[in-house]
Motif scaffolding. Structure first.
Motif, mmCIF file in Angstrom:
data_model
loop_
_atom_site.group_PDB
_atom_site.id
_atom_site.type_symbol
_atom_site.label_atom_id
_atom_site.label_comp_id
_atom_site.label_asym_id
_atom_site.label_seq_id
_atom_site.Cartn_x
_atom_site.Cartn_y
_atom_site.Cartn_z
ATOM 1 N N LEU A 139 8.986 0.461 -6.788
ATOM 2 C CA LEU A 139 8.541 -0.303 -5.621
ATOM 3 C C LEU A 139 7.345 0.380 -4.954
ATOM 4 O O LEU A 139 6.393 -0.290 -4.515
ATOM 5 N N GLN A 140 7.386 1.707 -4.859
ATOM 6 C CA GLN A 140 6.257 2.423 -4.276
ATOM 7 C C GLN A 140 4.984 2.232 -5.101
ATOM 8 O O GLN A 140 3.900 2.005 -4.553
ATOM 9 N N ILE A 141 5.117 2.295 -6.421
ATOM 10 C CA ILE A 141 3.949 2.108 -7.288
ATOM 11 C C ILE A 141 3.413 0.683 -7.156
ATOM 12 O O ILE A 141 2.202 0.454 -7.084
ATOM 13 N N ARG A 142 4.330 -0.275 -7.111
ATOM 14 C CA ARG A 142 3.928 -1.682 -7.024
ATOM 15 C C ARG A 142 3.145 -1.963 -5.742
ATOM 16 O O ARG A 142 2.161 -2.723 -5.751
ATOM 17 N N TYR A 143 3.553 -1.342 -4.639
ATOM 18 C CA TYR A 143 2.950 -1.665 -3.344
ATOM 19 C C TYR A 143 1.883 -0.666 -2.893
ATOM 20 O O TYR A 143 1.331 -0.811 -1.807
ATOM 21 N N THR A 144 1.582 0.347 -3.716
ATOM 22 C CA THR A 144 0.667 1.408 -3.277
ATOM 23 C C THR A 144 -0.668 0.862 -2.804
ATOM 24 O O THR A 144 -1.123 1.145 -1.688
ATOM 25 N N ASP A 145 -1.363 0.083 -3.655
ATOM 26 C CA ASP A 145 -2.694 -0.430 -3.296
ATOM 27 C C ASP A 145 -2.631 -1.357 -2.090
ATOM 28 O O ASP A 145 -3.488 -1.294 -1.194
#
Length: 531
Positions: free
Chosen positions: A180-186
């Motif tokens: 989830l963190q990777i998905r929403y980073t940008d």
């Protein structure tokens, strides 16, 4: 209680105004022309009379905005861009003139207002797209249940001490958190920048409402709401007080993701107020920039209105020139055919007239001692070039632009047409023929100001265009004059020798010129061509 809290908030705001925090240097993020133009793109009326991209480039408007917007944020720059693109109606222009008069009358108060807006320059992203174009993100159902994740993680770790297979559950929970963190980073990084810009906007709105300035009454009414909304967009101060707490909250509670959806909801629920706040603050900052600009400018005047078929400048200058070359020009019912020697300043004259017309339309002033102008659009053709990637030769590109000018002339929003060296991409005879036909039709629809080395056009179009010649004393090229008539003494051949060409080339060129001059310098029977 509500009254007490409002009084306390007002006292706090006044103390913060009187005893501000230590000065900081705004970061002044560099914004490109596309970002500055964003407000215009998302709010413009497609049926309105706007300045097209070619004219914008010809008149160097991006460079002009840079000069206007010293110590001005992306908010003020976007408003300045928007005013120059669309212009202001007479009522708005008169109101702007009154506001500028009030601001310029008290330079000390003007500086205080600029300090109130200084935080805007710390904005790292433009937010016109967010406020006027973006849609509220759909909040997933699981966002409301992220509090279960740390419980599941801690529970699976304790369970693993008695049941080793529970480590699989631990791994699954960690995988879910990391993915989830990777998905929403940008998305989160972009949103953080936009949210910071929003908070700088609200902060400026709050400060402007405390200063007790006659032009800031609207901010005083909305100051409390702006401050409250600003606080609601801020994450808990406890996360910043405890070292590392913010990072732990993000990774194990997904606090940054829940904060994104929470603040997005607040922003879009208050979108009407934020849009109004944007326009109020950005317009004030743009007015402040204009007031400082005029205080620092040498020659300028308020513009009086004329009908679309006439204009008058007395001692008009271009604001880019370090050594001004003032000129006076007046046109009534007919446009102008401009001639002059090479390097005398014909193109500069065209840009001077064009830029001042645009500035008058947008701000109600221009760089002259006296100006009487129509509030109309400007269309130009000055820097037409061939295109290797577009597959256009110079002449094809000129034809395309000429067609655009004719379409504008026959459309609902005509204007003034400024053209430099029309149809230079083909041979002399066809250039003169095509130019005469196009200019004759344009001149029937509006004022045309054109410069050309094809002197015969002056005779061909004398019924439509007044022939004017730019000249200057040899000892002082900055003292330009406009006199009636076409250029009598050209200098193209003389420049060959001055630039180091062999004498034989200069002599042969002079003989060819003398021969051609017998046929072209004194045309006859031109009056019957365009009736």
């Amino acid at each position: 209680m509500m009254k007490v809290s409002a009084v306390l908030a007002r006292i706090y705001a006044r103390l913060r105004f009187l005893f501000p925090a230590p000065n900081f240097a705004p970061r002044d993020f560099p914004f490109g022309s596309q970002e500055i133009a964003k407000l215009h793109r998302v709010t413009c009326d497609e049926t309105a009379a706007t300045i097209d991209d070619t004219t914008w480039k010809d008149m160097l408007i991006d460079e002009y905005i840079v000069r206007l917007s010293h110590k001005t944020s992306i908010f003020g720059q976007q408003i300045l861009h928007n005013r120059l693109r669309t212009g202001l109606c007479d009522t708005d222009n008169d109101a702007l003139g009154r506001r500028l008069g009030i601001l310029m009358a008290d330079p000390k108060k003007l500086e205080e207002l600029r300090l109130c807006c200084r935080s805007l320059r710390d904005s790292e992203q433009e937010i016109a797209g967010l406020l006027f174009e973006d849609q509220r993100p759909v909040e997933p159902v699981w966002v409301r249940h992220t509090w279960l994740l740390p419980i599941m993680l801690i529970g699976s770790i304790f369970l693993a001490f008695t049941w080793p297979l529970a480590w699989l559950l631990t791994g699954m929970v960690m995988y879910l958190i990391i993915s989830l963190q990777i998905r929403y980073t940008d998305l989160l990084e972009t949103w953080a920048g936009k949210l910071h810009s929003l908070q700088m906007l609200l902060r400026a709105a709050s400060l402007l409402g405390v200063g007790n300035h006659m032009l800031m009454n609207e901010f005083a009414k909305n100051r409390v709401h702006a401050s409250k909304l600003n606080r609601s967009l801020t994450r808990s101060p406890l996360l910043s007080a405890i070292p590392g707490s913010r990072e732990y909250a993000n990774w194990f509670l997904l606090a940054n993701i829940t904060h994104y959806f929470r603040t997005a909801k607040i922003v879009f629920e208050n979108d009407k107020f934020l849009r109004q706040c944007y326009f109020d603050v950005a317009n004030v900052e743009a007015d402040i920039a204009l007031a400082f600009h005029l205080l620092e400018s040498g020659v300028w005047c308020r513009v009086t209105k004329r009908d679309v078929s006439s204009l008058k400048f007395e001692q008009v200058v271009h604001p880019f020139l370090l050594i001004p070359a003032p000129l006076s020009i007046e046109l009534q019912q007919r446009g102008a055919f401009i001639t002059g020697q090479n390097g005398i300043g014909k193109s500069t004259l065209l840009r001077t007239v064009g830029l001042n017309l645009l500035v008058a339309r947008a701000f109600g002033f221009c760089y002259a001692q006296v100006a009487s102008l129509p509030a109309t659009s400007v269309f130009s053709s000055m820097q037409t070039e061939d295109s290797l990637l577009g597959g256009e030769s110079l002449y094809i590109a000129e034809l395309r632009r000429a067609k655009e000018l004719l379409a504008a002339a026959h459309g609902p929003h005509g204007g003034i047409y400024i053209i430099d060296e029309i149809f230079r991409g083909t041979n002399h005879l066809e250039s003169v023929s095509a130019a005469a036909a196009v200019l004759d039709q344009l001149a029937q629809k509006g004022l045309v100001i054109v410069s050309s080395h094809n002197l015969i056009l002056g005779a061909l179009l004398k019924q439509r265009l007044v022939p004017l010649c730019v000249s200057a004393p040899v000892e002082d090229r900055s003292q330009l004059h406009l006199k009636h008539g076409v250029l009598e003494t050209t200098n193209g051949i003389a420049l060959l020798a001055e630039r180091g060409f062999d004498a034989s080339i200069s002599n042969n060129a002079a003989r060819v010129h003398a021969w051609l001059g017998k046929y072209l310098a004194h045309p006859s029977d031109c009056d019957e061509i365009f009736k």
